[in-house]
Design an enzyme around this catalytic site. Structure first.
Site, PDB file in Angstrom:
ATOM      1  CD  GLU A 106      32.562 121.428  54.742  1.00 39.22           C
ATOM      2  OE1 GLU A 106      32.186 120.427  55.365  1.00 39.22           O
ATOM      3  OE2 GLU A 106      31.968 122.524  54.798  1.00 39.22           O
ATOM      4  NE  ARG A 172      23.654 114.847  57.994  1.00 39.55           N
ATOM      5  CZ  ARG A 172      24.099 115.980  57.464  1.00 39.55           C
ATOM      6  NH1 ARG A 172      25.172 115.973  56.710  1.00 39.55           N
ATOM      7  NH2 ARG A 172      23.467 117.120  57.682  1.00 39.55           N
TER       8      ARG A 172
HETATM    9  P1  IMP Z   1      29.850 126.135  50.552  1.00 40.14           P
HETATM   10  O1  IMP Z   1      31.220 125.752  50.042  1.00 40.14           O
HETATM   11  O2  IMP Z   1      29.874 127.177  51.614  1.00 40.14           O
HETATM   12  O3  IMP Z   1      28.919 126.465  49.434  1.00 40.14           O
HETATM   13  O4  IMP Z   1      29.135 124.972  51.265  1.00 40.14           O
HETATM   14  C1  IMP Z   1      29.573 123.735  51.370  1.00 40.14           C
HETATM   15  C2  IMP Z   1      28.499 122.963  52.078  1.00 40.14           C
HETATM   16  O5  IMP Z   1      27.296 122.912  51.321  1.00 40.14           O
HETATM   17  C3  IMP Z   1      28.954 121.561  52.254  1.00 40.14           C
HETATM   18  O6  IMP Z   1      29.622 121.377  53.456  1.00 40.14           O
HETATM   19  C4  IMP Z   1      27.657 120.802  52.228  1.00 40.14           C
HETATM   20  O7  IMP Z   1      27.105 120.763  53.516  1.00 40.14           O
HETATM   21  C5  IMP Z   1      26.753 121.628  51.357  1.00 40.14           C
HETATM   22  N1  IMP Z   1      26.701 121.085  49.990  1.00 40.14           N
HETATM   23  C6  IMP Z   1      27.170 121.636  48.865  1.00 40.14           C
HETATM   24  N2  IMP Z   1      26.949 120.859  47.797  1.00 40.14           N
HETATM   25  C7  IMP Z   1      26.342 119.744  48.277  1.00 40.14           C
HETATM   26  C8  IMP Z   1      25.885 118.533  47.662  1.00 40.14           C
HETATM   27  O8  IMP Z   1      25.985 118.287  46.446  1.00 40.14           O
HETATM   28  N3  IMP Z   1      25.319 117.630  48.502  1.00 40.14           N
HETATM   29  C9  IMP Z   1      25.190 117.810  49.840  1.00 40.14           C
HETATM   30  N4  IMP Z   1      25.610 118.934  50.446  1.00 40.14           N
HETATM   31  C10 IMP Z   1      26.178 119.892  49.675  1.00 40.14           C
END
Ligand code: IMP
Length: 187
Positions: A106, A172
């Site tokens: 991830e 990206r």
């Molecule tokens: P979570 O752990 O389910 O909250 O989500 C993780 C996902 O949120 C990651 O795979 C990213 O796609 C997105 N995400 C979380 N923080 C960031 C950030 O600072 N920049 C870009 N995407 C983020």
């Protein structure tokens, strides 16, 4: 899908959190660690689209043990995915992983909702083992208890872009990991 894009901030004006050299060094170190831990075994890397694509591409090339890769995709309604806690699979793995050593890959472990959902789903396929590799970890933002086995960098709660990570699908391809000047709504 919203057409109201936020204003474009030239990435070169954003503060660098980790340079491409620092990232490459950490990814190589992770690849070495994984290669040692799985010596003599075969592994399947499963990347979470789209954010993990670039990290996975680099990680796979720094792993010396037998490896294949696959991708999953989860639903994303901008940042609403995180605040609502609703994660939905929109692309499953292409090949069976039963009895295989799997590493979920991830870009960021943030609230943990995405990876805990995916971990549960992958475990239903009965892999021999399941670990998690993430490029970034934001421990402060965790809503569910989940930790990664391999982490390039732990970071505080700022919103970052680059190295696969986006804001409204942009940035990206930025090579360094940079800090967005303002956190997006809901973050
Ligand atoms: P979570 O752990 O389910 O909250 O989500 C993780 C996902 O949120 C990651 O795979 C990213 O796609 C997105 N995400 C979380 N923080 C960031 C950030 O600072 N920049 C870009 N995407 C983020």
């Amino acid at each position: 899908m919203s057409t109201n894009l936020p204003e474009f901030v030239p990435p070169g004006t954003m503060e660098v959190l980790f340079s491409k050299e620092q990232i490459a060094e950490r990814v190589r170190a992770l690849g070495k660690e994984i290669s040692e831990e799985y010596a003599g075994q075969a592994i399947v890397l499963i990347g979470v689209l789209k954010g993990a694509a670039i990290f996975l591409a680099d990680l796979a090339r720094s792993i010396e043990v037998d490896n294949t890769f696959d991708f999953v995709a989860v639903s994303s309604y901008g940042r609403a995915r995180v605040s609502s806690g609703a994660v939905k699979l929109i692309k499953d793995i292409d090949n069976p992983i039963e009895g295989k050593h799997v590493i979920l890959v991830e870009d960021i472990l943030d609230t943990g909702l995405t990876l805990s959902y995916l971990r549960g789903l992958m475990l239903q396929h009965k892999p021999a083992s399941l670990k998690i590799a993430t490029c970034l970890d934001k421990p402060e933002r965790r809503l569910v208890p989940i930790e990664a086995d391999y982490v390039c960098f732990k970071i505080p709660n700022s919103f970052v872009i680059g190295y696969g990570m986006d804001y409204a699908e942009r940035y990206r391809g930025v090579e360094d990991i940079r800090i967005m000047p303002e956190n997006p709504p809901g973050h």
